[in-house]
Write an enzyme that holds these catalytic residues in place. Structure first.
Site, PDB file in Angstrom:
ATOM      1  N   MET A   1       0.849  -1.169   0.000  1.00 50.27           N
ATOM      2  CA  MET A   1       0.000   0.000   0.000  1.00 50.27           C
ATOM      3  C   MET A   1       0.897   1.235   0.000  1.00 50.27           C
ATOM      4  O   MET A   1       1.601   1.493   0.964  1.00 50.27           O
ATOM      5  CB  MET A   1      -0.921  -0.086   1.211  1.00 50.27           C
ATOM      6  CG  MET A   1      -1.153   1.183   1.955  1.00 50.27           C
ATOM      7  SD  MET A   1      -2.341   1.073   3.300  1.00 50.27           S
ATOM      8  CE  MET A   1      -1.532   0.043   4.470  1.00 50.27           C
ATOM      9  N   PRO A   2       0.918   2.003  -1.080  1.00 54.07           N
ATOM     10  CA  PRO A   2       1.713   3.228  -1.135  1.00 54.07           C
ATOM     11  C   PRO A   2       1.136   4.296  -0.202  1.00 54.07           C
ATOM     12  O   PRO A   2      -0.081   4.470  -0.118  1.00 54.07           O
ATOM     13  CB  PRO A   2       1.594   3.683  -2.588  1.00 54.07           C
ATOM     14  CG  PRO A   2       1.027   2.532  -3.347  1.00 54.07           C
ATOM     15  CD  PRO A   2       0.268   1.716  -2.362  1.00 54.07           C
ATOM     16  N   ILE A   3       2.037   4.977   0.509  1.00 55.45           N
ATOM     17  CA  ILE A   3       1.632   6.063   1.400  1.00 55.45           C
ATOM     18  C   ILE A   3       2.445   7.302   1.046  1.00 55.45           C
ATOM     19  O   ILE A   3       3.673   7.252   1.002  1.00 55.45           O
ATOM     20  CB  ILE A   3       1.874   5.706   2.876  1.00 55.45           C
ATOM     21  CG1 ILE A   3       1.102   4.441   3.259  1.00 55.45           C
ATOM     22  CG2 ILE A   3       1.494   6.878   3.779  1.00 55.45           C
ATOM     23  CD1 ILE A   3       1.442   3.904   4.631  1.00 55.45           C
TER      24      ILE A   3
ATOM     25  N   VAL B   1      -3.975   3.419  -2.232  1.00 59.01           N
ATOM     26  CA  VAL B   1      -3.125   4.596  -2.012  1.00 59.01           C
ATOM     27  C   VAL B   1      -3.626   5.377  -0.800  1.00 59.01           C
ATOM     28  O   VAL B   1      -4.820   5.627  -0.654  1.00 59.01           O
ATOM     29  CB  VAL B   1      -3.108   5.508  -3.261  1.00 59.01           C
ATOM     30  CG1 VAL B   1      -2.260   6.745  -3.018  1.00 59.01           C
ATOM     31  CG2 VAL B   1      -2.613   4.739  -4.480  1.00 59.01           C
ATOM     32  N   ARG B   2      -2.680   5.761   0.055  1.00 58.23           N
ATOM     33  CA  ARG B   2      -2.984   6.582   1.226  1.00 58.23           C
ATOM     34  C   ARG B   2      -2.220   7.896   1.111  1.00 58.23           C
ATOM     35  O   ARG B   2      -1.060   7.909   0.701  1.00 58.23           O
ATOM     36  CB  ARG B   2      -2.560   5.889   2.524  1.00 58.23           C
ATOM     37  CG  ARG B   2      -3.123   4.480   2.700  1.00 58.23           C
ATOM     38  CD  ARG B   2      -4.631   4.499   2.875  1.00 58.23           C
ATOM     39  NE  ARG B   2      -5.159   3.191   3.200  1.00 58.23           N
ATOM     40  CZ  ARG B   2      -5.734   2.375   2.338  1.00 58.23           C
ATOM     41  NH1 ARG B   2      -5.833   2.709   1.066  1.00 58.23           N
ATOM     42  NH2 ARG B   2      -6.225   1.214   2.724  1.00 58.23           N
TER      43      ARG B   2
END
Length: 63
Positions: free
Chosen positions: A1-3, A39-40
């Site tokens: 999960m990209p942050i 995406v966060r």
């Protein structure tokens, strides 16, 4: 999960922050081929007196 963590000076409208979240999320999703829902984005606003440029606060130099 990209942050993505983004630090900005206070003073932006909620609409501007919503636009930032949307467009950053779309760019990350596109460039990493990641599902948009994974995406966060974290926005951290800071007071202008907490950010220095050239030895002066952003508030002091009118930013």
């Amino acid at each position: 999960m990209p942050i993505a963590q983004i630090h900005i000076l206070e003073g932006r409208s909620d609409e501007q922050k919503e636009t930032l979240i949307r467009e950053v999320s779309e760019a990350i999703s596109r460039s990493l081929d990641a599902p948009l829902t994974s995406v966060r984005v974290i926005i951290t606003e800071m007071p202008k007196v907490h950010f220095g440029i050239g030895g002066e606060s952003a508030k002091a130099i009118g930013r």
